[in-house]
Design a protein around this motif. Structure first.
Motif, mmCIF file in Angstrom:
data_model
loop_
_atom_site.group_PDB
_atom_site.id
_atom_site.type_symbol
_atom_site.label_atom_id
_atom_site.label_comp_id
_atom_site.label_asym_id
_atom_site.label_seq_id
_atom_site.Cartn_x
_atom_site.Cartn_y
_atom_site.Cartn_z
ATOM 1 N N HIS A 61 -8.923 8.752 -2.640
ATOM 2 C CA HIS A 61 -8.311 10.024 -2.997
ATOM 3 C C HIS A 61 -9.043 11.114 -2.235
ATOM 4 O O HIS A 61 -10.271 11.165 -2.253
ATOM 5 N N GLN A 85 -3.177 3.839 -2.612
ATOM 6 C CA GLN A 85 -3.247 2.859 -3.686
ATOM 7 C C GLN A 85 -2.533 1.572 -3.290
ATOM 8 O O GLN A 85 -1.675 1.583 -2.397
ATOM 9 N N THR A 86 -2.916 0.482 -3.910
ATOM 10 C CA THR A 86 -2.256 -0.788 -3.677
ATOM 11 C C THR A 86 -1.697 -1.324 -4.990
ATOM 12 O O THR A 86 -2.247 -1.045 -6.073
ATOM 13 N N THR A 138 0.849 -1.186 0.000
ATOM 14 C CA THR A 138 0.000 0.000 0.000
ATOM 15 C C THR A 138 0.887 1.239 0.000
ATOM 16 O O THR A 138 1.825 1.327 0.793
ATOM 17 N N PHE A 191 -0.902 -0.436 -10.219
ATOM 18 C CA PHE A 191 -1.446 0.196 -9.027
ATOM 19 C C PHE A 191 -2.937 0.457 -9.177
ATOM 20 O O PHE A 191 -3.384 0.962 -10.209
ATOM 21 N N ARG A 192 -3.677 0.112 -8.131
ATOM 22 C CA ARG A 192 -5.122 0.340 -8.095
ATOM 23 C C ARG A 192 -5.427 1.412 -7.056
ATOM 24 O O ARG A 192 -5.089 1.278 -5.879
ATOM 25 N N LEU A 193 -6.059 2.493 -7.491
ATOM 26 C CA LEU A 193 -6.394 3.583 -6.588
ATOM 27 C C LEU A 193 -7.536 3.169 -5.665
ATOM 28 O O LEU A 193 -8.602 2.766 -6.110
ATOM 29 N N SER A 230 -0.634 5.203 -10.049
ATOM 30 C CA SER A 230 -1.271 4.596 -11.223
ATOM 31 C C SER A 230 -0.956 5.377 -12.498
ATOM 32 O O SER A 230 -1.125 4.854 -13.600
ATOM 33 N N PRO A 290 -0.989 10.133 -8.151
ATOM 34 C CA PRO A 290 -1.174 8.693 -7.925
ATOM 35 C C PRO A 290 -0.105 7.894 -8.670
ATOM 36 O O PRO A 290 0.323 8.283 -9.769
ATOM 37 N N TYR A 345 -3.302 10.319 -2.222
ATOM 38 C CA TYR A 345 -3.769 9.123 -2.917
ATOM 39 C C TYR A 345 -3.348 7.891 -2.134
ATOM 40 O O TYR A 345 -2.186 7.758 -1.733
#
Length: 218
Positions: free
Chosen positions: A198, A213-214, A178, A193-195, A187, A185, A211
């Motif tokens: 935000h 993200q993982t 994470t 990367f998945r947001l 991404s 971001p 942001y």
């Protein structure tokens, strides 16, 4: 004149944040002791001057790159990211390290702070040694090149990083990590990367975008 007014504004906001930090977090004696000890090491040599000297000596094109996350804002970010005491948090570009001490002393995280300016690292480690603080480590390194394999949450206040460095970092992090980033971001730099979330947050220079993200397996 504009620079003088800006400095006055930043000084006022820093004082305001400190007073709010005292009210909300100094009841935690462990954090209060660490924070006071750390701040006392900068009474006569503030972190902005230390950073500027370092970057001038290295002949970097930009020397006004230092910034810190207000503790009150950090608390909001930690709640939004649902950071727990079982997480291992890496602060990437820690500066003098107030955030790293907060993660460790308030939330109880195993915390690693990575910082390239040696003076910041040595002063933080001085506080750690004197107060025998556990599960908090400051490492003198460029976080782009450092070993990040043991972390699972990464805080990146890297608003002055160039696209090459951000891309290298994004590719280096492992699946499942994470990342909390300010202003952009990850991404935008890697499709892995998945947001998750935000939101806006208050910094001394104004409002910024945060942001969460993982990094997922594709």
């Amino acid at each position: 004149m504009n620079l003088v007014l800006l400095n006055l504004k930043v000084s006022f906001l820093n004082l305001y944040d400190y007073l709010r930090t005292v009210i909300h977090f100094y009841p935690n004696i462990n954090f209060a002791k660490a924070d006071i000890a750390l701040l006392s090491l900068y009474f006569f040599d503030n972190p902005f001057s230390i950073s500027k000297r370092f970057h001038r000596l290295r002949e970097d094109p930009e020397v006004y790159v230092y910034g810190e996350t207000p503790i009150i804002t950090l608390n909001k970010i930690a709640k939004e990211a649902q950071i727990k005491d079982t997480d291992t948090v890496y602060e990437l570009g820690a500066g003098r390290g107030r955030a790293a001490f907060w993660f460790n002393r308030v939330i109880g995280c195993n915390t690693v702070a990575i910082e390239e300016i040696p003076d910041f690292v040595s002063r933080a480690n001085q506080v750690i040694r004197k107060q025998n603080i556990q599960n908090l480590k400051f490492i003198h390194d460029d976080f782009i090149d450092a070993d990040l394999s043991k972390g699972n949450v990464f805080y990146l206040y890297g608003i002055f990083l160039d696209d090459i460095a951000i891309t290298k970092l994004a590719n280096k992090l492992k699946d499942g990590d994470t990342v909390i980033s300010v202003s952009y971001p990850l991404s935008d730099y890697s499709d892995k990367f998945r947001l998750v979330k935000h939101f806006p947050a208050k910094f001394t220079w104004g409002w910024g975008d945060v942001y969460i993200q993982t990094k997922d397996k594709i």
